[in-house]
Design a protein around this motif. Structure first.
Motif, PDB file in Angstrom:
ATOM      1  N   SER A   1      48.654  42.564 -54.845  1.00 40.41           N
ATOM      2  CA  SER A   1      47.825  42.006 -52.896  1.00 40.41           C
ATOM      3  C   SER A   1      48.529  41.666 -51.960  1.00 40.41           C
ATOM      4  N   TYR A   2      49.729  40.996 -52.025  1.00 42.06           N
ATOM      5  CA  TYR A   2      50.145  40.365 -50.264  1.00 42.06           C
ATOM      6  C   TYR A   2      52.173  41.352 -50.524  1.00 42.06           C
ATOM      7  N   VAL A   3      52.179  40.383 -49.188  1.00 38.09           N
ATOM      8  CA  VAL A   3      53.565  41.257 -49.712  1.00 38.09           C
ATOM      9  C   VAL A   3      54.852  39.892 -49.238  1.00 38.09           C
ATOM     10  N   GLN A   4      55.787  40.032 -48.771  1.00 32.59           N
ATOM     11  CA  GLN A   4      57.050  38.974 -48.681  1.00 32.59           C
ATOM     12  C   GLN A   4      56.776  38.240 -47.362  1.00 32.59           C
ATOM     13  N   ALA A   5      56.777  38.949 -46.215  1.00 28.46           N
ATOM     14  CA  ALA A   5      57.037  38.487 -45.207  1.00 28.46           C
ATOM     15  C   ALA A   5      56.156  39.351 -44.256  1.00 28.46           C
TER      16      ALA A   5
ATOM     17  N   ASN B   1      59.323  43.537 -48.054  1.00 29.28           N
ATOM     18  CA  ASN B   1      59.095  43.317 -48.947  1.00 29.28           C
ATOM     19  C   ASN B   1      60.758  43.532 -50.318  1.00 29.28           C
ATOM     20  N   PRO B   2      61.803  42.970 -50.212  1.00 30.14           N
ATOM     21  CA  PRO B   2      63.064  43.558 -51.543  1.00 30.14           C
ATOM     22  C   PRO B   2      62.682  44.113 -52.948  1.00 30.14           C
ATOM     23  N   TRP B   3      61.280  43.628 -52.637  1.00 25.08           N
ATOM     24  CA  TRP B   3      60.732  43.880 -54.301  1.00 25.08           C
ATOM     25  C   TRP B   3      59.908  45.066 -54.355  1.00 25.08           C
ATOM     26  N   ASN B   4      59.034  45.316 -55.161  1.00 27.57           N
ATOM     27  CA  ASN B   4      57.618  46.194 -55.184  1.00 27.57           C
ATOM     28  C   ASN B   4      56.641  45.276 -56.440  1.00 27.57           C
ATOM     29  N   TRP B   5      57.048  44.542 -57.228  1.00 28.39           N
ATOM     30  CA  TRP B   5      56.144  43.331 -57.911  1.00 28.39           C
ATOM     31  C   TRP B   5      55.316  43.150 -57.317  1.00 28.39           C
TER      32      TRP B   5
END
Length: 129
Positions: free
Chosen positions: A16-20, A7-11
């Motif tokens: 309720s999900y993650v980037q990868a 997660n490069p970010w927090n938004w």
């Protein structure tokens, strides 16, 4: 099995999900076809969006559990809906479910022109153990 969240970010946390999700040393992978609000008799629901979302979640949980996997280990979850506008007021149902299972999954939400018969929402998952 080992999972690493990227997660490069927090938004995205509020959604309720993650980037990868990177997964190493997997014993097994379960690819679950889209689960919807269809009864055990194969009848498509004509209920409102909130009810259909709850029923789709229940059906997804049942498939995952009967396969011997855990919802906590969903690493990818695609959400298809016939109306994002109609889904958003009921997104708390989804977020509560994600929180309940401590899920950290990559997700994509797609609005589609139609789903099977009278259905409004469909959940497609990849689960690991």
């Amino acid at each position: 099995m080992e999972k690493r969240i990227v997660n490069p970010w927090n938004w995205q946390d509020e959604r309720s999900y993650v980037q990868a999700v990177e997964v190493k040393h997997v014993e097994s992978t379960l690819y679950v076809s889209g689960q919807t609000a269809i009864s055990t008799d194969g009848i498509a629901s004509q209920a409102d969006m909130r009810t259909q979302l709850m029923e789709a979640i229940q059906n997804l949980e049942q498939v995952i559990t009967e396969a011997g996997f855990s919802c906590e280990n969903i690493v990818r979850l695609n959400i298809y809906t016939t109306s994002s506008e109609e889904l958003w007021p009921h997104f708390d149902v989804f977020q509560d479910w994600v929180k309940k299972h401590n899920m950290k999954q990559a997700s994509t939400l797609m609005e589609v022109s139609s789903l099977f018969e009278t259905l409004k929402v469909e959940l497609e998952a990849t689960v690991v153990k």
